[in-house]
Design a protein around this motif. Structure first.
Motif, PDB file in Angstrom:
ATOM      1  N   ILE A  61     -40.519  68.906   3.717  1.00  0.00           N
ATOM      2  CA  ILE A  61     -41.439  70.037   3.786  1.00  0.00           C
ATOM      3  C   ILE A  61     -42.773  69.751   3.100  1.00  0.00           C
ATOM      4  O   ILE A  61     -43.821  70.222   3.547  1.00  0.00           O
ATOM      5  CB  ILE A  61     -40.762  71.308   3.205  1.00  0.00           C
ATOM      6  N   GLN A  62     -42.748  68.994   1.989  1.00  0.00           N
ATOM      7  CA  GLN A  62     -44.000  68.685   1.293  1.00  0.00           C
ATOM      8  C   GLN A  62     -44.957  67.906   2.198  1.00  0.00           C
ATOM      9  O   GLN A  62     -46.137  68.246   2.309  1.00  0.00           O
ATOM     10  CB  GLN A  62     -43.711  67.890   0.018  1.00  0.00           C
ATOM     11  N   ARG A  63     -44.457  66.884   2.848  1.00  0.00           N
ATOM     12  CA  ARG A  63     -45.298  66.057   3.708  1.00  0.00           C
ATOM     13  C   ARG A  63     -45.773  66.827   4.928  1.00  0.00           C
ATOM     14  O   ARG A  63     -46.919  66.665   5.379  1.00  0.00           O
ATOM     15  CB  ARG A  63     -44.534  64.799   4.111  1.00  0.00           C
ATOM     16  N   ILE A  64     -44.909  67.673   5.460  1.00  0.00           N
ATOM     17  CA  ILE A  64     -45.290  68.481   6.620  1.00  0.00           C
ATOM     18  C   ILE A  64     -46.359  69.499   6.234  1.00  0.00           C
ATOM     19  O   ILE A  64     -47.339  69.710   6.954  1.00  0.00           O
ATOM     20  CB  ILE A  64     -44.052  69.179   7.225  1.00  0.00           C
ATOM     21  N   CYS A  65     -46.194  70.127   5.073  1.00  0.00           N
ATOM     22  CA  CYS A  65     -47.188  71.099   4.607  1.00  0.00           C
ATOM     23  C   CYS A  65     -48.529  70.422   4.335  1.00  0.00           C
ATOM     24  O   CYS A  65     -49.589  71.003   4.609  1.00  0.00           O
ATOM     25  CB  CYS A  65     -46.692  71.819   3.355  1.00  0.00           C
ATOM     26  N   ASN A  66     -48.496  69.218   3.797  1.00  0.00           N
ATOM     27  CA  ASN A  66     -49.737  68.475   3.578  1.00  0.00           C
ATOM     28  C   ASN A  66     -50.452  68.234   4.904  1.00  0.00           C
ATOM     29  O   ASN A  66     -51.686  68.322   4.998  1.00  0.00           O
ATOM     30  CB  ASN A  66     -49.445  67.131   2.901  1.00  0.00           C
ATOM     31  N   ASP A  67     -49.668  67.924   5.929  1.00  0.00           N
ATOM     32  CA  ASP A  67     -50.224  67.684   7.259  1.00  0.00           C
ATOM     33  C   ASP A  67     -50.845  68.964   7.818  1.00  0.00           C
ATOM     34  O   ASP A  67     -51.964  68.957   8.338  1.00  0.00           O
ATOM     35  CB  ASP A  67     -49.109  67.180   8.181  1.00  0.00           C
ATOM     36  N   ILE A  68     -50.107  70.080   7.690  1.00  0.00           N
ATOM     37  CA  ILE A  68     -50.605  71.366   8.185  1.00  0.00           C
ATOM     38  C   ILE A  68     -51.871  71.777   7.437  1.00  0.00           C
ATOM     39  O   ILE A  68     -52.827  72.297   8.028  1.00  0.00           O
ATOM     40  CB  ILE A  68     -49.513  72.446   8.036  1.00  0.00           C
ATOM     41  N   LYS A  69     -51.880  71.531   6.143  1.00  0.00           N
ATOM     42  CA  LYS A  69     -53.031  71.900   5.311  1.00  0.00           C
ATOM     43  C   LYS A  69     -54.300  71.220   5.785  1.00  0.00           C
ATOM     44  O   LYS A  69     -55.393  71.795   5.730  1.00  0.00           O
ATOM     45  CB  LYS A  69     -52.742  71.534   3.856  1.00  0.00           C
ATOM     46  N   MET A  70     -54.177  69.978   6.256  1.00  0.00           N
ATOM     47  CA  MET A  70     -55.345  69.246   6.738  1.00  0.00           C
ATOM     48  C   MET A  70     -55.801  69.739   8.110  1.00  0.00           C
ATOM     49  O   MET A  70     -56.966  69.624   8.456  1.00  0.00           O
ATOM     50  CB  MET A  70     -55.034  67.746   6.814  1.00  0.00           C
ATOM     51  N   ARG A  71     -54.872  70.305   8.876  1.00  0.00           N
ATOM     52  CA  ARG A  71     -55.177  70.658  10.271  1.00  0.00           C
ATOM     53  C   ARG A  71     -55.587  72.114  10.466  1.00  0.00           C
ATOM     54  O   ARG A  71     -56.297  72.423  11.425  1.00  0.00           O
ATOM     55  CB  ARG A  71     -53.963  70.379  11.148  1.00  0.00           C
ATOM     56  N   MET A  72     -55.113  73.006   9.619  1.00  0.00           N
ATOM     57  CA  MET A  72     -55.322  74.436   9.830  1.00  0.00           C
ATOM     58  C   MET A  72     -56.262  75.050   8.806  1.00  0.00           C
ATOM     59  O   MET A  72     -56.254  74.670   7.639  1.00  0.00           O
ATOM     60  CB  MET A  72     -53.984  75.183   9.794  1.00  0.00           C
ATOM     61  N   GLN A  73     -57.042  76.025   9.261  1.00  0.00           N
ATOM     62  CA  GLN A  73     -57.955  76.743   8.389  1.00  0.00           C
ATOM     63  C   GLN A  73     -57.169  77.638   7.422  1.00  0.00           C
ATOM     64  O   GLN A  73     -56.041  78.050   7.719  1.00  0.00           O
ATOM     65  CB  GLN A  73     -58.918  77.593   9.217  1.00  0.00           C
ATOM     66  N   PRO A  74     -57.741  77.973   6.258  1.00  0.00           N
ATOM     67  CA  PRO A  74     -57.041  78.804   5.265  1.00  0.00           C
ATOM     68  C   PRO A  74     -56.519  80.123   5.823  1.00  0.00           C
ATOM     69  O   PRO A  74     -55.396  80.525   5.499  1.00  0.00           O
ATOM     70  CB  PRO A  74     -58.120  79.041   4.193  1.00  0.00           C
ATOM     71  N   ALA A  75     -57.306  80.797   6.653  1.00  0.00           N
ATOM     72  CA  ALA A  75     -56.868  82.094   7.194  1.00  0.00           C
ATOM     73  C   ALA A  75     -55.609  81.948   8.044  1.00  0.00           C
ATOM     74  O   ALA A  75     -54.728  82.815   8.023  1.00  0.00           O
ATOM     75  CB  ALA A  75     -57.991  82.722   8.022  1.00  0.00           C
TER      76      ALA A  75
END
Length: 236
Positions: free
Chosen positions: A104-118
């Motif tokens: 989950i940590q690595r996946i969340c890091n990936d999502i964090k780079m791809r998706m806007q905060p909102a």
């Protein structure tokens, strides 16, 4: 646009699923296996795989996967992706549910780079919806969603606000506005205006209908909490 993106991704799902099965040799996949599987499925616009990974983490949080949770996920995907939603999405979910560990940590890091905060913040609303599907949000589910929130870089005040929409207590209305019950009337008004702007549905207008529906529900809860506090305090 999102429909076209998902449509192109779905065309490759069967080939990728077959490849993952061959690589695993039928064994239960490890966290490293799962992240490689996630990377094979995931592209810069592959929203379904991202959502399935997070969904599985919440569904497994309390040690049991319930039919009500599965139905919630299926309903969300049906409304979000329409005819592009297929059995391949559910096979992806099952792969994550059957894994010994979700990275989950690595996946969340990936999502964090791809998706806007909102959009990342809106994901929490969806995850709490899964947790609430059986009528109760457990402590284990809250802990998992909070960890995901932290990994996604969502502000703690935003997490507490969304949590209060699904997990009610005597201070929930204040928590939804991101303040304490000791706040002054002016602070309440200021907090409401801030939250109304921050969580306005227009922030996720580029996403699908189900995201927008969740945003509208969250926005309405902010309004309801503000109205309840005003009534309780006799504010105008």
């Amino acid at each position: 646009m999102l429909g076209l993106i998902v449509g192109s991704a779905v065309d490759n799902y069967q080939r990728l699923m077959d490849g993952a099965r061959a690589q695993s040799g039928g064994r239960r996949m490890s966290a490293e296996d799962m992240f490689r599987y996630y990377q094979q499925h995931s592209t810069s616009s592959d929203v379904p795989t991202m959502l399935m990974a997070l969904s599985a983490a919440v569904m497994k949080a309390d040690g049991k996967v319930l039919k009500s949770e599965l139905n919630y996920v299926k309903s969300f995907f049906t409304q979000q992706f329409g005819p592009q939603f297929s059995g391949q999405h559910l096979q992806t979910l099952k792969r994550f549910l059957d894994s010994s560990e979700i990275p989950i940590q690595r996946i969340c890091n990936d999502i964090k780079m791809r998706m806007q905060p909102a959009v990342r913040t809106q994901l929490l609303h969806y995850l709490f919806g899964i947790a609430k599907a059986d009528g109760d949000v457990s402590d284990a589910e809250i802990n998992v969603i909070q960890n995901i929130s932290n990994m996604l870089g969502v502000a703690s005040s935003d997490f507490e606000s969304i949590k209060a929409m699904f997990y009610r207590d005597v201070d929930s209305d204040y928590k939804i506005l991101g303040i304490s019950s000791t706040a002054s009337d002016d602070e309440v008004k200021k907090a409401y205006r801030k939250m109304a702007v921050k969580f306005h549905p227009d922030k996720v207008e580029q996403m699908g209908a189900e995201y927008q529906k969740g945003a509208k529900e969250k926005f309405q809860k902010i309004q309801d909490s503000y109205d309840a506090i005003k009534k309780r305090r006799g504010m105008k």
